[in-house]
Design an enzyme around this catalytic site. Sequence first.
Site, short mmCIF file in Angstrom:
data_model
loop_
_atom_site.label_atom_id
_atom_site.label_comp_id
_atom_site.label_asym_id
_atom_site.label_seq_id
_atom_site.Cartn_x
_atom_site.Cartn_y
_atom_site.Cartn_z
N ASP A 70 44.50 58.15 20.82
CA ASP A 70 45.26 56.91 20.62
C ASP A 70 45.69 56.82 19.16
O ASP A 70 44.86 56.80 18.26
CB ASP A 70 44.41 55.70 20.99
CG ASP A 70 45.14 54.38 20.75
OD1 ASP A 70 45.74 53.87 21.72
OD2 ASP A 70 45.11 53.87 19.61
N TYR A 75 49.94 53.25 12.04
CA TYR A 75 48.80 53.87 11.37
C TYR A 75 49.24 54.88 10.31
O TYR A 75 48.44 55.29 9.47
CB TYR A 75 47.92 54.62 12.38
CG TYR A 75 47.32 53.78 13.48
CD1 TYR A 75 47.31 52.38 13.41
CD2 TYR A 75 46.77 54.38 14.60
CE1 TYR A 75 46.77 51.62 14.43
CE2 TYR A 75 46.21 53.62 15.61
CZ TYR A 75 46.22 52.24 15.54
OH TYR A 75 45.68 51.49 16.54
N LYS A 104 52.46 53.65 19.74
CA LYS A 104 52.84 52.24 19.84
C LYS A 104 54.09 51.94 19.00
O LYS A 104 54.33 52.58 17.96
CB LYS A 104 51.69 51.35 19.37
CG LYS A 104 50.35 51.68 20.01
CD LYS A 104 49.23 50.84 19.44
CE LYS A 104 47.88 51.34 19.93
NZ LYS A 104 47.41 52.53 19.20
N HIS A 137 52.87 47.35 20.01
CA HIS A 137 51.66 47.22 19.21
C HIS A 137 51.25 45.76 19.02
O HIS A 137 50.08 45.40 19.18
CB HIS A 137 51.87 47.88 17.85
CG HIS A 137 50.60 48.29 17.18
ND1 HIS A 137 50.53 49.28 16.22
CD2 HIS A 137 49.32 47.84 17.32
CE1 HIS A 137 49.28 49.43 15.81
NE2 HIS A 137 48.53 48.56 16.46
#
Length: 323
Positions: A70, A75, A104, A137
């Site tokens: 994931d 990120y 996401k 997200h």
Amino acid sequence: MLNPHREQEYRNGDNKWEAMILAQLDLTSTIQLNNGVAMPRFGLGVWQTDNTTAAASVTAAIRHGYRMIDTAKQYGNEAGVGRGLAAAFADGSVRRQDVFVTSKVMNGDHGYERTLAKFEGTMRRLQLDYLDLYLIHWPVDGLYVATWRALEKLYRDGRVRAIGVSNFDVQRLQVLMRSATVQPAVNQVEFNPVMQEHEMRDFAAAHNIVVEGWSPLGGGQALSNPVVGLIAQKHHKSAAQIILRYDVQSGVVTIPKTVHEQRMVENADIFDFALDEQDMQAIAGLDQNRHSLWYDAFGWYGTDTDYGMATQKWPDSAPDYDD
């Protein structure tokens, strides 16, 4: 593969049959999404991990039997995840279809056309031809319905095998579902002993939506809970293993994050025992309906909230985010 409706029966107390089956789960076990796709119940999260470390972590996790990774554009490490996946596939030990990969839509990428355009950058960084799961997200107010239409197009075009959301409360999810032509398959939310999302889990069960839990250890805070500690002693397991087993046994897909290879192995060592009803009730009683301490410090629902990009744009990934 277990039927999510039977898992709801387990949570409601009809657990004799289900407890026996749950005790037989392993790292390859899956749950069926509402479109028939099989999603692993346990995987690796890579939040707050730089690209170099993410690459090594992903390759190591797959080597130790993990079959779900994931990540998210927010990120700042999709490129590292892509390198780790490519290395794992190159040695022939696993095939692309053996690994379930999630990413996401970043807050600043919301909107129909922009979501479609920015998806191409995600695929380039991950070095993949398709995604297994693509999530919104955060529900950027005023835009997430249009963003969902873009995800529906990607799904119909075969670019993603399943689509879902992340951090949606029941109200926002209801708004989305009123106009959706493809129902969300997953809602990824915070889930740990002090934040157990009962309202969302009940709603998800009623609409055949799988709940996936991030921050399963509550940022480490739950590890020192004395109730968890006593249950850990009883089963000769660590506090982390007890919590992760609770997640899986509750029917929640879990994605603990670690960059330490030994910890990956320990986190996954939860399939040789089962919590009994007394254990389950004790941990359920720890719920405070309280998010992590940092959760409310940010305005997550606006397009200018690119927290990940502002704080985790690692030097080796910066050029990748000019798309």
